[in-house]
Motif scaffolding. Structure first.
Motif, PDB file in Angstrom:
ATOM      1  N   GLU A   1       0.876   4.909  -5.628  1.00 49.94           N
ATOM      2  CA  GLU A   1      -0.419   4.741  -5.445  1.00 49.94           C
ATOM      3  C   GLU A   1      -0.295   3.394  -5.783  1.00 49.94           C
ATOM      4  OE1 GLU A   1      -1.767   7.884  -7.732  1.00 49.94           O
ATOM      5  OE2 GLU A   1      -1.885   9.237  -5.507  1.00 49.94           O
ATOM      6  N   GLN A   2      -0.319   3.075  -7.271  1.00 46.87           N
ATOM      7  CA  GLN A   2      -0.025   1.770  -7.630  1.00 46.87           C
ATOM      8  C   GLN A   2       0.566   0.849  -6.664  1.00 46.87           C
ATOM      9  OE1 GLN A   2       2.352   0.997 -11.090  1.00 46.87           O
ATOM     10  NE2 GLN A   2       0.090  -0.333 -12.009  1.00 46.87           N
ATOM     11  N   ALA A   3       1.515   0.528  -6.118  1.00 45.04           N
ATOM     12  CA  ALA A   3       2.481  -0.261  -5.543  1.00 45.04           C
ATOM     13  C   ALA A   3       1.616  -0.761  -4.051  1.00 45.04           C
ATOM     14  CB  ALA A   3       3.847   0.231  -4.648  1.00 45.04           C
ATOM     15  N   THR A   4       0.843   0.832  -3.106  1.00 42.36           N
ATOM     16  CA  THR A   4       0.288   0.208  -2.262  1.00 42.36           C
ATOM     17  C   THR A   4      -1.129   0.108  -2.461  1.00 42.36           C
ATOM     18  OG1 THR A   4       0.828   2.715  -1.547  1.00 42.36           O
ATOM     19  CG2 THR A   4      -0.564   1.832  -0.576  1.00 42.36           C
ATOM     20  N   GLU A   5      -1.888   0.399  -3.174  1.00 46.83           N
ATOM     21  CA  GLU A   5      -3.316  -0.533  -4.001  1.00 46.83           C
ATOM     22  C   GLU A   5      -2.715  -1.917  -4.160  1.00 46.83           C
ATOM     23  OE1 GLU A   5      -4.572   0.566  -7.912  1.00 46.83           O
ATOM     24  OE2 GLU A   5      -4.910   1.747  -7.206  1.00 46.83           O
ATOM     25  N   ARG A   6      -1.239  -2.275  -4.673  1.00 50.39           N
ATOM     26  CA  ARG A   6      -0.886  -3.768  -4.967  1.00 50.39           C
ATOM     27  C   ARG A   6      -0.653  -4.730  -3.461  1.00 50.39           C
ATOM     28  NH1 ARG A   6       2.911  -3.820  -9.775  1.00 50.39           N
ATOM     29  NH2 ARG A   6       1.360  -3.218 -11.412  1.00 50.39           N
ATOM     30  N   MET A   7      -0.001  -3.681  -2.290  1.00 52.41           N
ATOM     31  CA  MET A   7       0.165  -4.119  -1.027  1.00 52.41           C
ATOM     32  C   MET A   7      -1.386  -4.688  -0.315  1.00 52.41           C
ATOM     33  SD  MET A   7       2.108  -3.166   2.232  1.00 52.41           S
ATOM     34  CE  MET A   7       0.210  -1.834   2.062  1.00 52.41           C
ATOM     35  N   ILE A   8      -2.148  -3.087  -0.658  1.00 53.81           N
ATOM     36  CA  ILE A   8      -3.566  -3.845   0.074  1.00 53.81           C
ATOM     37  C   ILE A   8      -4.088  -5.037  -0.413  1.00 53.81           C
ATOM     38  CG2 ILE A   8      -5.787  -2.488   0.445  1.00 53.81           C
ATOM     39  CD1 ILE A   8      -4.799   0.338   0.188  1.00 53.81           C
ATOM     40  N   ASP A   9      -4.385  -5.160  -1.573  1.00 53.40           N
ATOM     41  CA  ASP A   9      -5.050  -6.154  -1.915  1.00 53.40           C
ATOM     42  C   ASP A   9      -4.665  -7.535  -2.126  1.00 53.40           C
ATOM     43  OD1 ASP A   9      -6.087  -4.610  -4.085  1.00 53.40           O
ATOM     44  OD2 ASP A   9      -5.539  -5.177  -6.038  1.00 53.40           O
ATOM     45  N   HIS A  10      -2.887  -7.248  -1.453  1.00 52.72           N
ATOM     46  CA  HIS A  10      -2.847  -8.912  -0.902  1.00 52.72           C
ATOM     47  C   HIS A  10      -3.187  -9.267   0.783  1.00 52.72           C
ATOM     48  CE1 HIS A  10       1.948 -11.052  -0.207  1.00 52.72           C
ATOM     49  NE2 HIS A  10       0.855 -11.472   0.520  1.00 52.72           N
ATOM     50  N   ALA A  11      -3.285  -7.893   1.176  1.00 52.65           N
ATOM     51  CA  ALA A  11      -3.352  -7.522   2.612  1.00 52.65           C
ATOM     52  C   ALA A  11      -5.121  -8.152   2.682  1.00 52.65           C
ATOM     53  CB  ALA A  11      -3.524  -6.208   3.663  1.00 52.65           C
ATOM     54  N   GLU A  12      -6.278  -7.441   1.700  1.00 51.26           N
ATOM     55  CA  GLU A  12      -7.872  -8.382   1.669  1.00 51.26           C
ATOM     56  C   GLU A  12      -7.263  -9.880   1.061  1.00 51.26           C
ATOM     57  OE1 GLU A  12      -9.345  -4.936  -1.285  1.00 51.26           O
ATOM     58  OE2 GLU A  12      -9.731  -3.989   0.595  1.00 51.26           O
ATOM     59  N   ASP A  13      -6.745 -10.000   0.520  1.00 46.00           N
ATOM     60  CA  ASP A  13      -6.431 -11.335   0.184  1.00 46.00           C
ATOM     61  C   ASP A  13      -6.302 -12.758   1.866  1.00 46.00           C
ATOM     62  OD1 ASP A  13      -7.100 -11.044  -1.814  1.00 46.00           O
ATOM     63  OD2 ASP A  13      -5.064 -11.358  -3.031  1.00 46.00           O
ATOM     64  N   LEU A  14      -5.507 -11.945   2.623  1.00 46.71           N
ATOM     65  CA  LEU A  14      -5.272 -12.471   3.967  1.00 46.71           C
ATOM     66  C   LEU A  14      -6.004 -12.146   4.742  1.00 46.71           C
ATOM     67  CD1 LEU A  14      -1.675 -11.863   3.835  1.00 46.71           C
ATOM     68  CD2 LEU A  14      -2.410 -13.828   3.307  1.00 46.71           C
ATOM     69  N   GLY A  15      -7.187 -11.302   4.443  1.00 49.28           N
ATOM     70  CA  GLY A  15      -8.243 -10.923   5.880  1.00 49.28           C
ATOM     71  C   GLY A  15      -7.557 -10.347   6.125  1.00 49.28           C
ATOM     72  N   ALA A  16      -6.766  -9.436   6.171  1.00 48.19           N
ATOM     73  CA  ALA A  16      -6.740  -8.595   7.343  1.00 48.19           C
ATOM     74  C   ALA A  16      -7.523  -7.202   6.838  1.00 48.19           C
ATOM     75  CB  ALA A  16      -4.719  -7.889   6.926  1.00 48.19           C
ATOM     76  N   ASN A  17      -7.487  -6.716   7.908  1.00 45.77           N
ATOM     77  CA  ASN A  17      -7.980  -5.102   8.179  1.00 45.77           C
ATOM     78  C   ASN A  17      -7.492  -3.963   8.577  1.00 45.77           C
ATOM     79  OD1 ASN A  17      -8.442  -5.095  10.732  1.00 45.77           O
ATOM     80  ND2 ASN A  17     -10.016  -4.848  10.828  1.00 45.77           N
ATOM     81  N   ALA A  18      -5.927  -4.441   8.261  1.00 45.47           N
ATOM     82  CA  ALA A  18      -5.207  -3.019   8.830  1.00 45.47           C
ATOM     83  C   ALA A  18      -3.622  -3.283   8.614  1.00 45.47           C
ATOM     84  CB  ALA A  18      -4.899  -2.486  10.121  1.00 45.47           C
ATOM     85  N   VAL A  19      -2.745  -2.074   7.731  1.00 46.38           N
ATOM     86  CA  VAL A  19      -1.266  -2.368   8.072  1.00 46.38           C
ATOM     87  C   VAL A  19      -0.858  -1.852   8.638  1.00 46.38           C
ATOM     88  CG1 VAL A  19      -0.097  -2.923   6.234  1.00 46.38           C
ATOM     89  CG2 VAL A  19      -2.048  -3.974   5.245  1.00 46.38           C
TER      90      VAL A  19
END
Lengths: 169, 109
Positions: B59-77
């Motif tokens: 969960e923690q790792a996924t959260e970090r990945m999502i944060d990273h994706a959000e920073d890049l302006g993505a809406n999906a991984v």
């Protein structure tokens, strides 16, 4: 002649008996418990697996028989850690010496994988889907078997599975 | 944020690729859990403490990945992959990575 044995003698006999019987009792207890834990788990696996069609789980990247216009597929992930029991560890020690197949461990990790896939299916169901595709199964090493001296590491099967849940027609 | 471990998302079209995003964590459980795991190793069965450890790490790792994706302006991984490695006894490193993308509904194009 004494009819009663002295207190010291009684204590000595009891301590000797205990020091032999206690470890033996614990070992036998662990073996019995281990046997039943595995039996019950296998039974539960069979029961739960029979509730899903074989076609609900696939390992391909496309979405077989996807229902057009259904809700957007979602990632599902499941983890399972299953420990070895006293008997398996003991037996594996001998097999390691003479060589051959460690059937106990083979069954243990198989149980962990089946449990993980079932949890994926159950999670998918919870989210309102009825199938999973692109199932990926990976193992972890929590006990540090690859970093610690082999004898200190406990035997455990740690499985991490992921898949994408979707709706079939 | 849409997450899938497939390369495509049905009903969506990938408009833009934002590149690789990742998250990782190294976690451990307190000594009590490790001792309980030791007992578990005698009678067999699921080690709930360690299952929990993997779940929390994931969960923690996924959260970090999502944060990273959000920073890049993505809406999906898409094509999310999980990987683990052994650091030491009783600890787990969990690494999750995927491709951050911008997706649009196929009808909108």
């Amino acid at each position: 002649m004494h009819v009663f044995i002295s207190m010291e003698e009684l204590v000595t006999v009891l301590v000797t008996l205990l020091s032999v019987l206690l470890p033996l009792g614990i070992a036998v207890g662990c073996i019995i418990m281990g046997h039943f834990t595995e039996k019950w788990h296998l039974q539960s696996l069979r029961e739960r697996e029979s509730g899903y069609p074989r076609s609900a789980v696939s390992q391909v990247k496309t979405f077989p028989n996807i229902q057009p216009g259904s809700q957007t597929p979602q990632l599902v992930v499941a983890e399972v850690v299953i420990a070895s029991d006293y008997w398996k560890t003991f037996w594996a020690g001998w097999v390691n010496f003479f060589g051959g197949e460690m059937r106990g461990y083979q069954k243990m990790i198989d149980r962990a994988r089946r449990e993980a896939v079932l949890r994926l299916l159950e999670q998918a169901e919870e989210k309102g889907f009825n199938a999973i595709c692109n199932v990926r199964i990976d193992t972890a090493d929590i006990t540090g078997a690859s970093t610690a001296p082999a004898k200190r590491a406990a035997s455990m099967a740690c499985v991490l599975a992921s898949a994408t849940a979707y709706m079939t027609s | 944020m849409l997450l899938t471990n497939t390369e495509t998302i049905p009903g969506y079209r990938i408009k833009e690729v934002k590149g690789l995003v990742q998250g990782n964590t190294v976690r451990a459980k307190h000594i009590g859990r490790d001792i309980m795991a030791g007992f578990r190793n005698l009678i067999g069965g699921e080690v709930s403490g360690y299952t929990e450890l993997l779940t929390e790490s994931r969960e923690q790792a996924t959260e970090r990945m999502i944060d990273h994706a959000e920073d890049l302006g993505a809406n999906a991984v898409v094509n999310v992959r999980f990987s683990t490695s052994a650091i030491t006894q009783g600890a787990a490193e969990l690494y999750v990575y995927g491709t951050a993308v911008v997706v649009v509904k196929e009808t909108e194009t």
